[in-house]
Motif scaffolding. Structure first.
Motif, mmCIF file in Angstrom:
data_model
loop_
_atom_site.group_PDB
_atom_site.id
_atom_site.type_symbol
_atom_site.label_atom_id
_atom_site.label_comp_id
_atom_site.label_asym_id
_atom_site.label_seq_id
_atom_site.Cartn_x
_atom_site.Cartn_y
_atom_site.Cartn_z
ATOM 1 N N PHE A 161 5.503 3.686 17.124
ATOM 2 C CA PHE A 161 5.485 5.139 17.292
ATOM 3 C C PHE A 161 4.450 5.752 16.357
ATOM 4 O O PHE A 161 3.628 6.574 16.770
ATOM 5 N N TYR A 162 4.460 5.345 15.099
ATOM 6 C CA TYR A 162 3.503 5.897 14.136
ATOM 7 C C TYR A 162 2.087 5.411 14.407
ATOM 8 O O TYR A 162 1.120 6.160 14.220
ATOM 9 N N THR A 163 1.950 4.187 14.870
ATOM 10 C CA THR A 163 0.628 3.684 15.247
ATOM 11 C C THR A 163 0.067 4.526 16.388
ATOM 12 O O THR A 163 -1.111 4.908 16.372
ATOM 13 N N ASP A 164 0.922 4.845 17.363
ATOM 14 C CA ASP A 164 0.483 5.688 18.488
ATOM 15 C C ASP A 164 0.059 7.075 18.029
ATOM 16 O O ASP A 164 -0.803 7.701 18.662
ATOM 17 N N LEU A 165 0.646 7.566 16.944
ATOM 18 C CA LEU A 165 0.260 8.870 16.385
ATOM 19 C C LEU A 165 -1.003 8.772 15.526
ATOM 20 O O LEU A 165 -1.454 9.773 14.974
ATOM 21 N N LYS A 166 -1.548 7.587 15.406
ATOM 22 C CA LYS A 166 -2.711 7.323 14.533
ATOM 23 C C LYS A 166 -2.349 7.491 13.062
ATOM 24 O O LYS A 166 -3.202 7.721 12.215
ATOM 25 N N ASP A 167 -1.071 7.351 12.755
ATOM 26 C CA ASP A 167 -0.585 7.438 11.378
ATOM 27 C C ASP A 167 -0.309 6.017 10.887
ATOM 28 O O ASP A 167 0.833 5.574 10.771
ATOM 29 N N TYR A 168 -1.387 5.318 10.627
ATOM 30 C CA TYR A 168 -1.285 3.916 10.228
ATOM 31 C C TYR A 168 -0.651 3.757 8.855
ATOM 32 O O TYR A 168 0.017 2.764 8.584
ATOM 33 N N GLY A 169 -0.817 4.756 8.009
ATOM 34 C CA GLY A 169 -0.200 4.706 6.684
ATOM 35 C C GLY A 169 1.312 4.697 6.772
ATOM 36 O O GLY A 169 1.979 3.903 6.103
ATOM 37 N N THR A 170 1.871 5.574 7.608
ATOM 38 C CA THR A 170 3.325 5.609 7.753
ATOM 39 C C THR A 170 3.822 4.367 8.477
ATOM 40 O O THR A 170 4.878 3.833 8.134
ATOM 41 N N SER A 171 3.059 3.884 9.449
ATOM 42 C CA SER A 171 3.440 2.647 10.142
ATOM 43 C C SER A 171 3.551 1.494 9.144
ATOM 44 O O SER A 171 4.533 0.752 9.145
ATOM 45 N N ASP A 172 2.556 1.386 8.269
ATOM 46 C CA ASP A 172 2.580 0.343 7.240
ATOM 47 C C ASP A 172 3.713 0.582 6.246
ATOM 48 O O ASP A 172 4.423 -0.351 5.855
ATOM 49 N N PHE A 173 3.897 1.838 5.865
ATOM 50 C CA PHE A 173 4.944 2.204 4.909
ATOM 51 C C PHE A 173 6.322 1.808 5.431
ATOM 52 O O PHE A 173 7.107 1.187 4.715
ATOM 53 N N ILE A 174 6.626 2.158 6.685
ATOM 54 C CA ILE A 174 7.960 1.837 7.191
ATOM 55 C C ILE A 174 8.125 0.345 7.476
ATOM 56 O O ILE A 174 9.236 -0.162 7.447
ATOM 57 N N THR A 175 7.014 -0.359 7.716
ATOM 58 C CA THR A 175 7.103 -1.815 7.843
ATOM 59 C C THR A 175 7.573 -2.414 6.521
ATOM 60 O O THR A 175 8.444 -3.286 6.494
ATOM 61 N N GLY A 176 7.021 -1.923 5.424
ATOM 62 C CA GLY A 176 7.457 -2.384 4.106
ATOM 63 C C GLY A 176 8.904 -2.031 3.820
ATOM 64 O O GLY A 176 9.652 -2.849 3.269
ATOM 65 N N LEU A 177 9.315 -0.822 4.216
ATOM 66 C CA LEU A 177 10.724 -0.434 4.039
ATOM 67 C C LEU A 177 11.641 -1.338 4.852
ATOM 68 O O LEU A 177 12.714 -1.713 4.389
ATOM 69 N N MET A 178 11.214 -1.666 6.073
ATOM 70 C CA MET A 178 12.013 -2.538 6.919
ATOM 71 C C MET A 178 12.221 -3.891 6.229
ATOM 72 O O MET A 178 13.336 -4.416 6.196
ATOM 73 N N GLU A 179 11.172 -4.428 5.651
ATOM 74 C CA GLU A 179 11.276 -5.708 4.949
ATOM 75 C C GLU A 179 12.223 -5.605 3.757
ATOM 76 O O GLU A 179 13.008 -6.527 3.500
ATOM 77 N N THR A 180 12.167 -4.495 3.043
ATOM 78 C CA THR A 180 13.072 -4.288 1.905
ATOM 79 C C THR A 180 14.522 -4.234 2.380
ATOM 80 O O THR A 180 15.404 -4.878 1.793
#
Length: 156
Positions: A124-143
């Protein structure tokens, strides 16, 4: 001053709505983990008291980082209990007993719910061109996956 970071205003507005829901979920989970820390009873009290303290410490850092991500995107973070309760997908229900297994099962369900929310929104965030948030929530998911593993390991 307008936030100019290469993401349209519309996309930032859309993305922040989901981050606000995430912040609410994190805060409710933090509160439930604090409850477990304060109120756990039983033969394993001391061990679980310390374990829950470590978990809520991690959640405290997550809450701050989500709120700061919202601010980075040019919005204000929700910051009242009323806001959090209106935004969260989690419930405040708790087990009847204050035993560690009950708390662990309850917290595990919430972590898994947040993991699913995060996983569903990476693209969803990648589609919004918000790669920073996409990466951020990927890290949160791993945590959260690691925290869920730690909880799950206590009940096997």
């Amino acid at each position: 001053m307008e936030t100019k970071i290469g993401i349209t205003t519309e996309n930032r507005n859309t993305g922040v709505q989901k981050l606000c829901k995430l912040l609410a979920d994190e805060y409710v989970l933090y509160t439930k983990t604090r409850n477990a820390h304060w109120n756990v009873e039983g033969y394993d009290f001391y061990n679980k008291h310390l374990f829950f303290e470590q978990q809520y410490g991690e959640l405290d850092e997550i809450i701050d980082s989500v709120a700061e991500r919202i601010r980075t995107l040019g919005h204000y973070a929700p910051a009242t209990l009323k806001d959090f309760l209106n935004l969260t997908q989690l419930t405040e229900t708790k087990s009847e007993a204050n035993d560690s297994i009950g708390f662990i099962k309850e917290l595990l369900i919430d972590h898994e719910s947040i993991i699913m929310f995060l996983r569903e929104n990476i693209d969803f965030y990648t589609d919004l061109k918000d790669y920073g948030t996409s990466d951020f929530i990927t890290g949160l998911m791993e945590t959260h996956e690691k925290m869920a593993w730690m909880l799950r390991s206590h009940i096997k």
